[in-house]
Design a protein around this motif. Structure first.
Motif, PDB file in Angstrom:
ATOM      1  N   ASP A 131       4.506  -9.137  -0.317  1.00 31.33           N
ATOM      2  CA  ASP A 131       5.899  -9.581  -0.355  1.00 31.33           C
ATOM      3  C   ASP A 131       6.633  -9.331   0.963  1.00 31.33           C
ATOM      4  OD1 ASP A 131       6.032 -10.270  -3.276  1.00 31.33           O
ATOM      5  OD2 ASP A 131       5.489  -8.156  -3.430  1.00 31.33           O
ATOM      6  N   VAL A 132       6.384  -8.179   1.574  1.00 33.01           N
ATOM      7  CA  VAL A 132       7.064  -7.807   2.815  1.00 33.01           C
ATOM      8  C   VAL A 132       6.023  -7.394   3.848  1.00 33.01           C
ATOM      9  CG1 VAL A 132       8.697  -6.236   3.918  1.00 33.01           C
ATOM     10  CG2 VAL A 132       9.119  -7.026   1.573  1.00 33.01           C
ATOM     11  N   TYR A 133       6.068  -8.042   4.992  1.00 30.12           N
ATOM     12  CA  TYR A 133       5.213  -7.642   6.118  1.00 30.12           C
ATOM     13  C   TYR A 133       6.038  -6.792   7.074  1.00 30.12           C
ATOM     14  CZ  TYR A 133       1.366 -10.752   4.827  1.00 30.12           C
ATOM     15  OH  TYR A 133       0.311 -11.365   4.184  1.00 30.12           O
ATOM     16  N   LEU A 134       5.475  -5.656   7.476  1.00 35.34           N
ATOM     17  CA  LEU A 134       6.153  -4.728   8.379  1.00 35.34           C
ATOM     18  C   LEU A 134       5.197  -4.375   9.529  1.00 35.34           C
ATOM     19  CD1 LEU A 134       8.491  -2.841   9.124  1.00 35.34           C
ATOM     20  CD2 LEU A 134       7.600  -1.192   7.466  1.00 35.34           C
ATOM     21  N   PRO A 135       5.045  -5.295  10.500  1.00 35.61           N
ATOM     22  CA  PRO A 135       4.108  -5.046  11.596  1.00 35.61           C
ATOM     23  C   PRO A 135       4.779  -4.415  12.816  1.00 35.61           C
ATOM     24  CG  PRO A 135       4.852  -7.297  11.725  1.00 35.61           C
ATOM     25  CD  PRO A 135       5.553  -6.685  10.521  1.00 35.61           C
ATOM     26  N   ASP A 136       4.001  -3.668  13.556  1.00 34.25           N
ATOM     27  CA  ASP A 136       4.407  -3.271  14.899  1.00 34.25           C
ATOM     28  C   ASP A 136       4.184  -4.447  15.839  1.00 34.25           C
ATOM     29  OD1 ASP A 136       4.994  -0.523  14.475  1.00 34.25           O
ATOM     30  OD2 ASP A 136       2.868  -0.039  14.506  1.00 34.25           O
ATOM     31  N   VAL A 137       5.021  -4.571  16.837  1.00 32.80           N
ATOM     32  CA  VAL A 137       4.701  -5.367  18.020  1.00 32.80           C
ATOM     33  C   VAL A 137       5.005  -4.426  19.177  1.00 32.80           C
ATOM     34  CG1 VAL A 137       5.117  -7.439  19.367  1.00 32.80           C
ATOM     35  CG2 VAL A 137       5.253  -7.538  16.880  1.00 32.80           C
ATOM     36  N   LYS A 138       3.964  -3.804  19.708  1.00 28.90           N
ATOM     37  CA  LYS A 138       4.144  -2.635  20.566  1.00 28.90           C
ATOM     38  C   LYS A 138       4.323  -2.956  22.043  1.00 28.90           C
ATOM     39  CE  LYS A 138       1.363   0.281  17.533  1.00 28.90           C
ATOM     40  NZ  LYS A 138       0.209   1.195  17.426  1.00 28.90           N
ATOM     41  N   TYR A 139       3.547  -3.919  22.549  1.00 26.47           N
ATOM     42  CA  TYR A 139       3.531  -4.167  23.996  1.00 26.47           C
ATOM     43  C   TYR A 139       3.612  -5.652  24.308  1.00 26.47           C
ATOM     44  CZ  TYR A 139       0.638   0.062  23.197  1.00 26.47           C
ATOM     45  OH  TYR A 139       0.113   1.257  22.748  1.00 26.47           O
ATOM     46  N   TYR A 140       4.187  -5.950  25.449  1.00 23.78           N
ATOM     47  CA  TYR A 140       4.104  -7.298  26.020  1.00 23.78           C
ATOM     48  C   TYR A 140       3.058  -7.316  27.128  1.00 23.78           C
ATOM     49  CZ  TYR A 140       5.363 -11.621  28.390  1.00 23.78           C
ATOM     50  OH  TYR A 140       5.325 -12.858  28.969  1.00 23.78           O
ATOM     51  N   SER A 141       3.062  -6.301  27.939  1.00 25.71           N
ATOM     52  CA  SER A 141       2.145  -6.205  29.067  1.00 25.71           C
ATOM     53  C   SER A 141       0.723  -5.878  28.619  1.00 25.71           C
ATOM     54  CB  SER A 141       2.618  -5.104  30.029  1.00 25.71           C
ATOM     55  OG  SER A 141       1.605  -4.747  30.943  1.00 25.71           O
ATOM     56  N   GLY A 142      -0.224  -6.673  29.092  1.00 29.89           N
ATOM     57  CA  GLY A 142      -1.627  -6.394  28.813  1.00 29.89           C
ATOM     58  C   GLY A 142      -2.095  -5.108  29.471  1.00 29.89           C
ATOM     59  N   GLU A 143      -1.474  -4.758  30.595  1.00 29.20           N
ATOM     60  CA  GLU A 143      -1.844  -3.518  31.269  1.00 29.20           C
ATOM     61  C   GLU A 143      -1.455  -2.304  30.425  1.00 29.20           C
ATOM     62  OE1 GLU A 143      -0.271  -3.357  35.176  1.00 29.20           O
ATOM     63  OE2 GLU A 143      -1.355  -5.126  35.890  1.00 29.20           O
ATOM     64  N   LEU A 144      -0.250  -2.371  29.844  1.00 29.91           N
ATOM     65  CA  LEU A 144       0.182  -1.261  28.996  1.00 29.91           C
ATOM     66  C   LEU A 144      -0.681  -1.149  27.742  1.00 29.91           C
ATOM     67  CD1 LEU A 144       4.090  -1.452  29.078  1.00 29.91           C
ATOM     68  CD2 LEU A 144       2.627   0.309  30.081  1.00 29.91           C
TER      69      LEU A 144
END
Length: 208
Positions: A131-144
């Motif tokens: 019913d509810v998805y609660l994901p992390d989206v941690k980084y934009y940079s591939g290096e990080l």
């Protein structure tokens, strides 16, 4: 503890937060103690019971067959007043969660609380069950992401997964009690000295 066919089959760690019951999934090797099931009369006298302090194999945590422990645990938590069942870090047990929810749909929202780094194909198998998805989206940079999570492709994988989550739950639904019943929440943690990466990430999400 999990009891089936007269034996102790495994242990599911339990963490209680009033109104929000989390189900933590961990490798069995992280669990280093057992309740003395024989003393409690929970198993047959001739059943094989691991010694006190014995490590538990990951395969012992979730066994199929005649065991319905996962459903029973969820029902017990709901009876105690849990507003939702929140599966934390469940990706590597997705097949078990799917089997649980297909066997016994729950009367409260099911929350999929994950790192965001998961495959679209796995998420599609959960369609109609979460019913509810609660994901992390941690980084934009591939290096990080490579440096901190050994995943240089983290952003692209996470965004693809997020797209599937939004396809399944495109609308936010809030109940009369003010709690979310359906939808997607994206969680992002601002890392020290990484403000620019967070800004880039938020802009990229907005554009998509």
């Amino acid at each position: 503890a999990v009891i089936a066919m007269g034996e102790v089959r495994g242990i599911v760690p339990k963490v209680h937060i009033p109104g929000n019951e989390r189900r933590w999934f961990s490798p069995g090797t992280e669990l280093d103690t057992w309740v003395d099931a024989e003393d409690l009369g929970l198993v047959a006298e001739d059943a094989e019971v691991p010694a006190w302090g014995a490590a538990i194999r990951p395969s012992q945590l979730f066994l199929k067959g005649n065991s319905t422990f996962a459903v029973e645990i969820c029902e017990d938590l709901i009876a105690q007043g849990a507003h939702n069942i929140n599966f934390v870090n469940p990706t590597h047990y997705a097949h078990v969660v799917r089997a649980l929810l297909e066997e016994q749909p729950l009367p409260v929202p099911v929350v999929w609380n994950s790192s965001g780094y998961e495959s679209v194909s796995s998420l599609r198998k959960l369609e109609g069950l979460v019913d509810v998805y609660l994901p992390d989206v941690k980084y934009y940079s591939g290096e990080l992401s490579a440096a901190y999570s050994s995943a240089p492709d983290y952003f692209e994988v996470a965004v693809s997964a997020l797209g599937e989550m939004l396809r399944q739950q495109p609308q936010v639904e809030i109940g009369e009690d003010g709690l979310m019943k359906r939808g997607v929440i994206v969680r992002h943690l601002l890392l020290p000295s990484c403000r620019k990466d967070s800004i880039n990430l938020l802009r990229a999400l907005k554009e998509r």
